[in-house]
Scaffold this active site. Structure first.
Site, PDB file in Angstrom:
ATOM      1  N   ASP A   1       0.808  -1.220   0.000  1.00 40.87           N
ATOM      2  CA  ASP A   1       0.000   0.000   0.000  1.00 40.87           C
ATOM      3  C   ASP A   1       0.844   1.274   0.000  1.00 40.87           C
ATOM      4  O   ASP A   1       0.423   2.320   0.517  1.00 40.87           O
ATOM      5  CB  ASP A   1      -0.967   0.030   1.201  1.00 40.87           C
TER       6      ASP A   1
ATOM      7  N   GLY B   1      -4.520  -4.323  -3.821  1.00 40.56           N
ATOM      8  CA  GLY B   1      -5.501  -3.287  -4.162  1.00 40.56           C
ATOM      9  C   GLY B   1      -4.707  -2.045  -4.535  1.00 40.56           C
ATOM     10  O   GLY B   1      -4.102  -1.428  -3.674  1.00 40.56           O
ATOM     11  N   HIS B   2      -4.654  -1.739  -5.817  1.00 39.91           N
ATOM     12  CA  HIS B   2      -3.837  -0.620  -6.304  1.00 39.91           C
ATOM     13  C   HIS B   2      -4.760   0.512  -6.767  1.00 39.91           C
ATOM     14  O   HIS B   2      -5.518   0.342  -7.714  1.00 39.91           O
ATOM     15  CB  HIS B   2      -2.936  -1.082  -7.453  1.00 39.91           C
ATOM     16  N   THR B   3      -4.669   1.627  -6.070  1.00 37.71           N
ATOM     17  CA  THR B   3      -5.604   2.722  -6.326  1.00 37.71           C
ATOM     18  C   THR B   3      -5.022   3.726  -7.306  1.00 37.71           C
ATOM     19  O   THR B   3      -3.869   4.128  -7.172  1.00 37.71           O
ATOM     20  CB  THR B   3      -5.918   3.459  -5.000  1.00 37.71           C
TER      21      THR B   3
ATOM     22  N   THR C   1       2.942 -12.661   2.937  1.00 36.40           N
ATOM     23  CA  THR C   1       2.101 -13.282   1.923  1.00 36.40           C
ATOM     24  C   THR C   1       2.855 -14.501   1.399  1.00 36.40           C
ATOM     25  O   THR C   1       3.924 -14.849   1.910  1.00 36.40           O
ATOM     26  CB  THR C   1       1.705 -12.264   0.827  1.00 36.40           C
TER      27      THR C   1
ATOM     28  N   LEU D   1       3.697  12.583   0.887  1.00 33.56           N
ATOM     29  CA  LEU D   1       4.371  13.650   1.637  1.00 33.56           C
ATOM     30  C   LEU D   1       3.336  14.594   2.242  1.00 33.56           C
ATOM     31  O   LEU D   1       3.464  15.047   3.387  1.00 33.56           O
ATOM     32  CB  LEU D   1       5.315  14.435   0.704  1.00 33.56           C
TER      33      LEU D   1
ATOM     34  N   LYS E   1       1.887   2.181  -5.011  1.00 31.10           N
ATOM     35  CA  LYS E   1       2.456   1.639  -6.253  1.00 31.10           C
ATOM     36  C   LYS E   1       1.533   1.903  -7.439  1.00 31.10           C
ATOM     37  O   LYS E   1       1.988   2.250  -8.529  1.00 31.10           O
ATOM     38  CB  LYS E   1       2.675   0.117  -6.115  1.00 31.10           C
TER      39      LYS E   1
ATOM     40  N   GLY F   1      -0.070  13.817  -3.415  1.00 28.69           N
ATOM     41  CA  GLY F   1      -1.526  13.681  -3.412  1.00 28.69           C
ATOM     42  C   GLY F   1      -1.896  12.480  -4.254  1.00 28.69           C
ATOM     43  O   GLY F   1      -1.053  11.956  -4.994  1.00 28.69           O
TER      44      GLY F   1
ATOM     45  N   GLN G   1       2.084  -6.015  -3.079  1.00 24.22           N
ATOM     46  CA  GLN G   1       2.539  -6.089  -1.676  1.00 24.22           C
ATOM     47  C   GLN G   1       3.853  -5.305  -1.519  1.00 24.22           C
ATOM     48  O   GLN G   1       4.084  -4.369  -2.258  1.00 24.22           O
ATOM     49  CB  GLN G   1       2.689  -7.554  -1.227  1.00 24.22           C
TER      50      GLN G   1
ATOM     51  N   ARG H   1       2.549 -29.059  -6.383  1.00 25.52           N
ATOM     52  CA  ARG H   1       2.380 -29.608  -7.751  1.00 25.52           C
ATOM     53  C   ARG H   1       1.012 -30.236  -7.975  1.00 25.52           C
ATOM     54  O   ARG H   1       0.871 -31.226  -8.672  1.00 25.52           O
ATOM     55  CB  ARG H   1       3.519 -30.592  -8.062  1.00 25.52           C
TER      56      ARG H   1
ATOM     57  N   GLY I   1     -10.794  -2.935   3.241  1.00 30.01           N
ATOM     58  CA  GLY I   1     -11.373  -1.824   3.993  1.00 30.01           C
ATOM     59  C   GLY I   1     -10.895  -1.753   5.438  1.00 30.01           C
ATOM     60  O   GLY I   1     -11.315  -0.880   6.198  1.00 30.01           O
TER      61      GLY I   1
HETATM   62  P1  GDP Z   1      -0.749   0.339  -3.527  1.00 26.31           P
HETATM   63  O1  GDP Z   1      -1.344  -0.943  -3.071  1.00 26.31           O
HETATM   64  O2  GDP Z   1       0.718   0.413  -3.255  1.00 26.31           O
HETATM   65  O3  GDP Z   1      -1.073   0.672  -4.957  1.00 26.31           O
HETATM   66  O4  GDP Z   1      -1.408   1.485  -2.627  1.00 26.31           O
HETATM   67  P2  GDP Z   1      -2.972   1.610  -2.241  1.00 26.31           P
HETATM   68  O5  GDP Z   1      -3.738   2.031  -3.424  1.00 26.31           O
HETATM   69  O6  GDP Z   1      -3.428   0.392  -1.526  1.00 26.31           O
HETATM   70  O7  GDP Z   1      -2.895   2.743  -1.135  1.00 26.31           O
HETATM   71  C1  GDP Z   1      -2.360   3.994  -1.395  1.00 26.31           C
HETATM   72  C2  GDP Z   1      -3.432   5.053  -1.117  1.00 26.31           C
HETATM   73  O8  GDP Z   1      -2.818   6.328  -1.049  1.00 26.31           O
HETATM   74  C3  GDP Z   1      -4.464   5.159  -2.206  1.00 26.31           C
HETATM   75  O9  GDP Z   1      -5.680   5.538  -1.644  1.00 26.31           O
HETATM   76  C4  GDP Z   1      -3.916   6.276  -3.115  1.00 26.31           C
HETATM   77  O10 GDP Z   1      -4.943   6.955  -3.824  1.00 26.31           O
HETATM   78  C5  GDP Z   1      -3.314   7.175  -2.090  1.00 26.31           C
HETATM   79  N1  GDP Z   1      -2.136   7.944  -2.521  1.00 26.31           N
HETATM   80  C6  GDP Z   1      -1.129   7.600  -3.355  1.00 26.31           C
HETATM   81  N2  GDP Z   1      -0.189   8.565  -3.402  1.00 26.31           N
HETATM   82  C7  GDP Z   1      -0.609   9.538  -2.566  1.00 26.31           C
HETATM   83  C8  GDP Z   1      -0.061  10.780  -2.141  1.00 26.31           C
HETATM   84  O11 GDP Z   1       1.034  11.186  -2.531  1.00 26.31           O
HETATM   85  N3  GDP Z   1      -0.786  11.513  -1.233  1.00 26.31           N
HETATM   86  C9  GDP Z   1      -1.996  11.093  -0.756  1.00 26.31           C
HETATM   87  N4  GDP Z   1      -2.617  11.864   0.115  1.00 26.31           N
HETATM   88  N5  GDP Z   1      -2.530   9.923  -1.144  1.00 26.31           N
HETATM   89  C10 GDP Z   1      -1.843   9.154  -2.016  1.00 26.31           C
HETATM   90  P1  IMO Z   2      -0.865  -4.217  -2.240  1.00 25.67           P
HETATM   91  O1  IMO Z   2      -0.385  -4.799  -3.562  1.00 25.67           O
HETATM   92  C1  IMO Z   2      -1.020  -4.579   2.093  1.00 25.67           C
HETATM   93  C2  IMO Z   2      -1.107  -8.651   3.731  1.00 25.67           C
HETATM   94  C3  IMO Z   2      -2.360  -9.090   4.453  1.00 25.67           C
HETATM   95  C4  IMO Z   2      -1.738 -10.039   5.466  1.00 25.67           C
HETATM   96  C5  IMO Z   2      -0.634 -10.705   4.676  1.00 25.67           C
HETATM   97  C6  IMO Z   2      -0.997 -12.058   4.083  1.00 25.67           C
HETATM   98  O2  IMO Z   2      -2.157  -3.503  -2.334  1.00 25.67           O
HETATM   99  O3  IMO Z   2       0.228  -3.429  -1.599  1.00 25.67           O
HETATM  100  P2  IMO Z   2      -2.527 -12.779   2.030  1.00 25.67           P
HETATM  101  O4  IMO Z   2      -3.990 -12.527   1.765  1.00 25.67           O
HETATM  102  O5  IMO Z   2      -1.623 -12.259   0.977  1.00 25.67           O
HETATM  103  O6  IMO Z   2      -2.236 -14.210   2.370  1.00 25.67           O
HETATM  104  O7  IMO Z   2      -2.228 -11.954   3.399  1.00 25.67           O
HETATM  105  O8  IMO Z   2      -0.307  -9.813   3.635  1.00 25.67           O
HETATM  106  N1  IMO Z   2      -1.316  -8.145   2.340  1.00 25.67           N
HETATM  107  C7  IMO Z   2      -1.243  -6.853   1.997  1.00 25.67           C
HETATM  108  N2  IMO Z   2      -1.075  -5.747   2.764  1.00 25.67           N
HETATM  109  N3  IMO Z   2      -1.103  -4.467   0.747  1.00 25.67           N
HETATM  110  C8  IMO Z   2      -1.247  -5.572  -0.029  1.00 25.67           C
HETATM  111  O9  IMO Z   2      -1.192  -5.529  -1.379  1.00 25.67           O
HETATM  112  C9  IMO Z   2      -1.370  -6.827   0.593  1.00 25.67           C
HETATM  113  N4  IMO Z   2      -1.544  -8.093   0.148  1.00 25.67           N
HETATM  114  C10 IMO Z   2      -1.500  -8.882   1.226  1.00 25.67           C
HETATM  115  O10 IMO Z   2      -3.015  -8.005   5.058  1.00 25.67           O
HETATM  116  O11 IMO Z   2      -1.137  -9.294   6.499  1.00 25.67           O
HETATM  117 MG    MG Z   3      -2.862  -1.631  -1.830  1.00 21.50          MG
END
Ligand code: GDP
Ligand code: IMO
Ligand code: MG
Length: 423
Positions: free
Chosen positions: A13, A40-42, A238, A331, A16, A414, A223, A143, A301
């Site tokens: 999170d 979950g990549h936002t 994971t 930042l 990325k 942001g 991850q 396997r 969530g």
């Molecule tokens: P990922 O899994 O690495 O792609 O990250 P996630 O999407 O799970 O979580 C990152 C969250 O931070 C998302 O809600 C993005 O929209 C938000 N985000 C990313 N870059 C920034 C930033 O520079 N500032 C703020 N405030 N939010 C950001």
């Molecule tokens: P992104 O790509 C944050 C965490 C889970 C748990 C552990 C194992 O969005 O950064 P799993 O379901 O993979 O067996 O869970 O890994 N986890 C993540 N935490 N971001 C993720 O993906 C994650 N994918 C798995 O919360 O602690």
């Molecule tokens: Mg994520």
């Protein structure tokens, strides 16, 4: 751009998805190589927010081709849903997405076992996403997994599906869980086969062809380092290699074709799920970071645990991956802080160390040693260049770069596409 890898340097999170989306403007191909829909990549584009789980974030750039590589575990029904949701929002998928014939599939029985194992662990649960990731990778290593290529022959696939379902039913039976019925499961799986089968391809060939043709390729990590099954905080990890080696094994690309590795890192730290987190703030400060950063899981969530930047862990993470440059995110979330702390060493029972222990029990004894940085107390979200940033923010970032031993390439201020500065 040539071939660039984007990896998370913390516990996932890191942002990325956002960085991939920005860089994908100049990418011909975007590749996922590990993980599954635990990710979950936002990506925020104007008023529109997208959360990608299995499909590479490059799908939001209409000129990019996308590949789900052999190292990914694919929830068949999850993928169908994701495609349908994106298509409903006018994102073209059909001629732009290829799925590796060697990728393993995730079914309902994997998810049920994930839940069963977590329940059995009780207070020691990993806190997985319950997406069946661990059981699906376990089947692969044992396997007995089912690969995407099997979807091309429905009768043969059904035989293998039955063997898998029978195996899991025996486990469910001995645990008093309701058994799955082959025919009713088949009714949900069969339509997905027709839908997904045309997208299956030998992506090792198409990816290497793209590289030979000098296409710009982005590899999208899921991850982060500390969730890696080898290098992470085992067993609170994971079940895949989230680190650099996973790129090659999970996509079929040779190391010599990787030109650059970018680490994505938040300017503080978060973690979702259980397990060690030395700089965690279980205080009001942690809560205010969560609210300022809207730190709630994009997949489940769940509220994310929040804490200060850990330079010990991040320095180690950068070393393991040979990181060429860093993309710092969020930042702006620190804009209102009076004082910002950075962990520069660990005190483990009186030993002052600057590396991360392998043994999970040792994490309990870590006392982070912090240095304090004065906040900048102004809005950075409209900064578009290094010189736009307040001096204290520049000093803070420069110090993080010094501590991790890696230069800064990108700073994100942001969630929006334009809220970024290149250095
Ligand atoms: P990922 O899994 O690495 O792609 O990250 P996630 O999407 O799970 O979580 C990152 C969250 O931070 C998302 O809600 C993005 O929209 C938000 N985000 C990313 N870059 C920034 C930033 O520079 N500032 C703020 N405030 N939010 C950001
Ligand atoms: P992104 O790509 C944050 C965490 C889970 C748990 C552990 C194992 O969005 O950064 P799993 O379901 O993979 O067996 O869970 O890994 N986890 C993540 N935490 N971001 C993720 O993906 C994650 N994918 C798995 O919360 O602690
Ligand atoms: Mg994520």
């Amino acid at each position: 751009m040539a071939s660039t890898v984007i990896l998370g340097m913390q516990w996932g999170d890191e942002g990325k998805g956002k960085i991939i989306d920005v860089l994908a403007e100049k990418a011909d191909v975007v590749v996922r190589f590990q993980g599954g829909n635990n990710a979950g990549h936002t990506v925020e584009i104007g008023e529109n927010k997208f959360v990608l789980h299995l499909i590479p974030s490059g799908i939001l750039r209409q000129d990019s081709q996308c590949i789900i590589g052999n190292g990914v575990v694919i929830d068949l029904l999850g993928l169908v849903n994701e495609i349908e949701e994106l298509e409903a929002r006018n994102i073209k998928i059909r001629d732009r997405l290829q799925i590796s014939n060697r990728a393993h599939l995730v079914f309902k029985f994997h998810k049920l076992l994930d839940g069963l194992k977590e329940n059995k662990l009780g207070g020691k649960m990993i806190g997985t996403t319950l997406r069946g990731i661990g059981p699906a990778y376990a089947d692969k290593i044992n396997r007995v997994g089912i690969r995407a290529d099997e979807l091309k022959n429905k009768a043969r696939f059904k035989e293998k599906f039955k063997i898998g379902l029978d195996h899991y039913n025996r486990i469910f039976e001995s645990n008093g869980i309701e058994l799955l019925d082959l025919e009713s499961e088949w009714k949900t799986v069969e339509p997905a086969i027709n839908y997904i089968a045309p997208l299956i391809n030998d992506t090792v060939l198409s990816l290497n062809k793209a590289i030979a043709n000098e296409n710009a390729v982005l590899f999208e990590g899921a991850q982060g380092v500390w969730l890696d099954v080898d290098h992470g905080t085992y067993p609170f990890v994971t079940s895949s290699n989230t680190t650099i080696g996973g790129v090659c094994t999970g996509s079929g690309v040779a190391p010599k074709h990787i030109d650059k590795v970018i680490g994505v890192v938040k300017t503080y730290t978060t973690r979702v799920g259980s397990g060690p987190f030395p700089t965690e703030l279980e205080t009001e400060e942690g809560n205010s970071l969560r609210e300022a950063g809207n730190e709630y899981g994009a997949t489940t969530g769940r509220p994310r645990r929040c804490g200060w930047f850990d330079a010990v862990a991040t320095n180690y993470a950068c070393m393991v991956n040979g990181i060429d440059s860093l993309a710092f995110t969020k930042l702006d979330v620190l804009d209102r802080m009076d004082v910002i702390k950075v962990c520069i060493r660990y005190d483990i029972n009186g030993d002052i160390v600057s590396s991360v222990p392998a043994n999970i029990d040792q994490f309990d004894d870590i006392k982070p040693i912090y240095e304090d940085h004065p906040g900048w107390k102004c809005d950075t979200s409209s900064s578009r260049s290094w010189n736009d940033l307040p001096q204290n923010a520049q000093r803070y970032l420069s110090r993080l770069s010094e501590l991790t031993n890696v230069k800064i390439d990108i700073v994100s201020v942001g969630p929006g596409r334009k809220q970024i500065l290149f250095i």
